[in-house]
Each structure stands twice: as structure tokens, then as C-alpha cells.
Motif scaffolding. Structure first.
Motif, PDB file in Angstrom:
ATOM      1  N   SER A  87       0.840  -1.373   0.151  1.00  0.00           N
ATOM      2  CA  SER A  87       0.010   0.113  -0.098  1.00  0.00           C
ATOM      3  C   SER A  87       0.962   1.381   0.037  1.00  0.00           C
ATOM      4  CB  SER A  87      -1.128  -0.116   1.325  1.00  0.00           C
ATOM      5  OG  SER A  87       0.015   0.258   2.479  1.00  0.00           O
ATOM      6  N   SER A  90       3.043   2.734  -3.886  1.00  0.00           N
ATOM      7  CA  SER A  90       2.736   3.572  -5.018  1.00  0.00           C
ATOM      8  C   SER A  90       1.894   4.710  -4.660  1.00  0.00           C
ATOM      9  CB  SER A  90       1.596   2.896  -5.850  1.00  0.00           C
ATOM     10  OG  SER A  90       0.946   3.548  -6.763  1.00  0.00           O
ATOM     11  N   SER A  92      -0.120   6.372  -6.673  1.00  0.00           N
ATOM     12  CA  SER A  92      -1.327   6.201  -6.878  1.00  0.00           C
ATOM     13  C   SER A  92      -2.540   5.971  -5.855  1.00  0.00           C
ATOM     14  CB  SER A  92      -1.653   5.147  -8.166  1.00  0.00           C
ATOM     15  OG  SER A  92      -2.863   5.137  -8.527  1.00  0.00           O
ATOM     16  N   TYR A  93      -3.530   6.850  -5.710  1.00  0.00           N
ATOM     17  CA  TYR A  93      -4.510   6.618  -4.968  1.00  0.00           C
ATOM     18  C   TYR A  93      -5.455   5.378  -5.302  1.00  0.00           C
ATOM     19  CZ  TYR A  93      -8.608   7.794  -2.021  1.00  0.00           C
ATOM     20  OH  TYR A  93      -9.713   7.897  -0.903  1.00  0.00           O
ATOM     21  N   GLY A  94      -5.655   5.185  -6.558  1.00  0.00           N
ATOM     22  CA  GLY A  94      -6.237   4.260  -6.973  1.00  0.00           C
ATOM     23  C   GLY A  94      -5.526   2.682  -6.690  1.00  0.00           C
ATOM     24  N   LEU A  95      -4.315   2.770  -6.689  1.00  0.00           N
ATOM     25  CA  LEU A  95      -3.598   1.564  -6.553  1.00  0.00           C
ATOM     26  C   LEU A  95      -3.700   1.476  -4.989  1.00  0.00           C
ATOM     27  CD1 LEU A  95      -0.605   1.691  -8.798  1.00  0.00           C
ATOM     28  CD2 LEU A  95      -2.191   0.051  -8.809  1.00  0.00           C
ATOM     29  N   THR A  96      -3.548   2.457  -4.230  1.00  0.00           N
ATOM     30  CA  THR A  96      -3.537   2.171  -2.806  1.00  0.00           C
ATOM     31  C   THR A  96      -4.993   1.586  -2.411  1.00  0.00           C
ATOM     32  OG1 THR A  96      -2.067   4.174  -2.489  1.00  0.00           O
ATOM     33  CG2 THR A  96      -3.376   3.509  -0.578  1.00  0.00           C
ATOM     34  N   ALA A  98      -6.713  -0.512  -4.158  1.00  0.00           N
ATOM     35  CA  ALA A  98      -6.723  -1.650  -4.338  1.00  0.00           C
ATOM     36  C   ALA A  98      -5.917  -2.437  -3.535  1.00  0.00           C
ATOM     37  CB  ALA A  98      -6.294  -1.822  -5.772  1.00  0.00           C
ATOM     38  N   PHE A  99      -4.861  -2.171  -3.002  1.00  0.00           N
ATOM     39  CA  PHE A  99      -4.040  -3.178  -2.286  1.00  0.00           C
ATOM     40  C   PHE A  99      -4.515  -3.134  -0.968  1.00  0.00           C
ATOM     41  CE2 PHE A  99      -0.174  -1.198  -5.036  1.00  0.00           C
ATOM     42  CZ  PHE A  99      -0.192  -2.330  -5.556  1.00  0.00           C
TER      43      PHE A  99
END
Length: 417
Positions: A87, A90, A92-96, A98-99
Motif C-alpha cells: 500500500s 505507489s 497512486s490513490y487508486g492503487l492504494t 486496491a492494495f
């Protein structure tokens, strides 16, 4: 493997998994500091972990009512750790999102099965079940300390180090699975009826747990920031408040099991929620260092009923123990995360104190739901489930007392750990 050894391994393994539930809230101040996220944005991160977990746990519970899935223990533990470990890597808010959602799914996969084996190993003892719950409370309590020790020294880029508890959790669950697999091969159990499901009482119980969840998840997400504001910005104020919130839960869980051995579970839960009303009001309105005392009292008040609610849910739904565990441990608990964005939005528009004030009403509602709940009969509260390693589960098994602990464990499939 001795019963006490099994409970100990399960409790410590539970702590390793629940570190990742506590880690989400513990990472919030660092996301705010390093990435300048708003209250609403960090609320979305808490929601990402809570929402998938809340939806997935009843699904996993229903599946484990039908088929044996012992592999969910190590896989769920690993996923819980992997999501949190990634988390911070990245921007990226979107990847965070997702994780942390992956971590939530892993936690969801773990809990229904762990509740089933704790019920089996505990032999109907409220105290033993409370010690299993303590493991989860300690995991929550250790989360802010672990996150602070790792992330405060090197920033979010060091979050992969947070995967270490997951590896330890896998190592702890494997011997339990092997031991119960051997016992299952050594003997068989006899299925007997355990009574009808009380769906109406189970719905009321679930609603009470939802209200409890809104308080706990809301405080978990914002108590660190709130304490920092109330204590004039001291850097240690936030982690200390979060630690007290989680550690108080461990005390409450042990106290709940002891009290339930003297009075019935419904009465203990009812009085606990009544006391919690005043404690939450103290957190919101009482100034100065007294904040920590009220945080501790709130945490204990919310966790005295915790393990008792899990066993009540199982006793109200004796033919669907996995589903009941998934809902009381998962859906009803994690759904409190749905309130986090609302709290964050109100805080952005007004103040954090104003946003937290409505939480005082939640334990009032839990108390009202418990006022009409019956205490399940002894026949239901002492029933245990039997399941084969790969076949649909037959009905519940009425377990003998402590003298026949090994026989009961021998009848359990590896999925019941």
C-alpha cells in the motif's frame, strides 16, 4: 496437540492477521502527511478495506459451511499482509485503494474458519473464546506501534517490512492444521440435532453489532488525528491514543468471558453498551489527558461483548455456524467502515469533534437491540460442528465435556483447524 496449545497458536495467529486490520487506520496519518490526503480521501481508504471485508466474510462463511477449505487460513493471512505491504509503494490513490482492498479480502477469508475452530477447541467455554478474541485485540493494539516503528523511520516506502507478521501467522496455523488432520483420520464423530435457527434474534444481534462497529471503526480511523489536535499537536499523542483504543479491547475481551461465566451473555452485553454511552461522550467532549482514560473505557466497553456476540450468533444459527461467524465477525463488524466517509466529510466541512459526536448514539441503539434478545438454551450453546475434509458438512455435533476434548477434535475436519 493439546487444547491449550491449539488455543494459544490460534490466538497468536489471530493477532498476526488482525495487525492488518489495525494497520489501515495506523497508516492514515502517514498518508495525510506524505500524500496530503484529505479526511474524505483517507476515509475512502478505510472504506476500501472494510467494504470488501464486510461483503466477503459472509460469503466465505457460507462456503465453509458447505465445504472444507483449510487452505483459507494460510492464504488469507498472506493476502492480508501482502495488501498492506504494497500500500505504501505507489503514489497512486487508486492503487492504494486496491492494495488495502486485497488485504481486506485476506482478512475476510481468515475469520470465519478461525471462529469455527475456536468454537471447537474451546468446548463451549466463554473464557477460552475470549482468549482467542484477545489475540485479535492484541494484533490491533500492536498495529500502530509496528507501523510507527517502520514507517516513521523511513516513510511509506518501507511498508514491505509489514509483511513479516503474515509469514509468522502462516507458520503458526500450519501445525494446527496438521494436528487436526491427523485426529480426523484417527476417529469419527456422531451428528445429532442441535435445535432450530432463531433468525429473528440473529438479525437483532447483527444490527447491534453494526452499531458497535460504527463506533469502533469511526474512532479507529480518526482518534489518532483527534488526539493530536486535542493534545496540541504532540507527535506521540495520536499513536498513543490508537494504542490505548486497541489495547483496551484486549482487556475488554478477557473481562467479557469472565463476566459471562457468572451472568448470561445477553445481560453482560446490555450493561456493557450502556456504560459505553458515557465513555464515548467523554472521548468527544472531555478535554485534556483524560481523553486517554475515556478511550480505554470506550474500547473495553465495546469489546466486552465482542466474543460473546460471536458465540451468540453461532448459537442463534446452529445449522449455519460459518455463515453466522462470517456475519458477526465480518459483515456486521466491517460495515461500520461505510460510516467513515460520512464522518470524514462532516469533519472537512465542520470539525472533527462535530463529526465524532453522533457516535455517542450508536451504543444506545446496541443497548436497545439487546433489550429484546433471549439467551440461547444450553443445548445450542454447547453444540459443535463436524465436517469432512472435502464433503458437505452434516449437522452440528453435540460435544462432550472436557474429558472428551480429543474425541471432539478427532471428529473435526482440517478445515475446522
Amino acid at each position: 496437540m493439546q487444547r491449550n496449545t491449539s488455543i494459544t497458536l490460534l490466538s497468536v495467529g489471530h493477532a498476526c492477521v488482525d495487525i492488518y486490520q489495525g494497520a489501515v487506520a495506523s497508516l492514515v496519518p502517514f498518508f495525510v502527511a506524505e500524500r496530503a490526503y484529505s479526511y474524505a480521501a483517507v476515509s475512502g481508504i478505510v472504506l476500501a478495506a472494510s467494504l470488501l471485508s464486510s461483503v466477503a466474510q459472509p460469503v466465505f462463511g457460507a462456503l465453509t459451511d458447505r465445504w472444507a477449505m483449510p487452505w483459507l487460513l494460510p492464504v488469507g493471512t498472506l493476502l492480508g499482509g501482502l495488501g498492506i505491504a504494497l500500500s505504501g509503494l505507489s503514489g497512486s490513490y487508486g492503487l492504494t485503494l486496491a492494495f488495502v482492498a486485497v488485504s481486506g479480502v485476506g482478512v475476510a477469508a481468515y475469520h470465519p474458519e478461525s471462529a469455527r475452530v475456536a468454537r471447537l477447541v474451546s468446548q463451549g467455554s466463554h473464557s477460552a473464546m475470549s482468549w482467542f478474541s484477545v489475540g485479535g485485540n492484541l494484533g490491533f493494539a500492536l498495529a500502530p506501534l509496528m507501523v510507527a516503528a517502520v514507517v516513521a523511520t523511513g516513510g511509506l516506502r518501507l511498508t514491505p517490512l509489514l509483511a513479516l507478521p503474515a509469514l509468522a501467522g502462516v507458520a503458526l496455523c500450519l501445525p494446527v492444521l496438521r494436528a487436526l488432520g491427523r485426529r480426523q483420520a484417527a476417529g469419527a464423530g456422531t451428528a445429532v440435532p442441535a435445535g432450530d435457527d432463531d433468525r429473528a434474534s440473529f438479525v437483532k444481534l447483527s444490527l447491534a453489532v453494526v452499531c458497535r462497529s460504527i463506533v469502533f471503526v469511526g474512532l479507529s480511523a480518526f482518534i489518532s488525528l483527534y488526539a493530536t489536535q486535542r493534545m496540541d499537536g504532540g507527535s506521540a499523542a495520536g499513536p498513543a491514543a490508537l494504542f490505548v483504543l486497541y489495547l483496551g479491547g484486549a482487556v475488554g475481551s478477557v473481562l467479557g468471558g469472565s463476566l459471562a461465566n457468572r451472568w448470561d451473555r445477553v445481560t453482560v452485553c446490555r450493561w456493557s453498551y450502556l456504560i459505553t454511552v458515557g465513555a464515548v461522550a467523554g472521548v468527544v467532549f472531555v478535554p485534556g489527558p483524560a481523553l486517554y482514560a475515556f478511550v480505554a473505557l470506550t474500547s473495553a466497553g465495546l469489546y466486552v461483548p465482542f466474543s460473546l456476540q460471536v458465540t451468540l450468533g453461532q448459537d442463534y444459527m446452529p445449522s449455519r455456524v460459518g455463515t453466522a461467524s462470517g456475519i458477526t465477525l465480518g459483515l456486521a463488524v466491517s460495515i461500520g467502515g461505510l460510516a467513515s466517509p460520512a464522518i470524514g466529510s462532516i469533519a472537512d466541512a465542520t470539525s472533527l469533534r462535530t463529526a465524532l459526536a453522533p457516535l455517542i448514539l450508536m451504543p444506545v441503539l446496541s443497548w436497545l437491540f439487546f433489550r429484546t434478545l433471549p439467551e440461547p438454551s444450553p443445548k445450542l450453546s454447547t453444540s459443535l460442528e463436524q465436517g469432512g475434509p472435502s464433503s458437505p458438512r452434516p449437522g452440528p455435533v453435540a460435544h462432550p465435556k472436557a474429558d472428551a476434548a480429543d474425541a471432539a477434535l478427532a471428529s473435526a475436519g482440517p478445515d475446522q483447524r
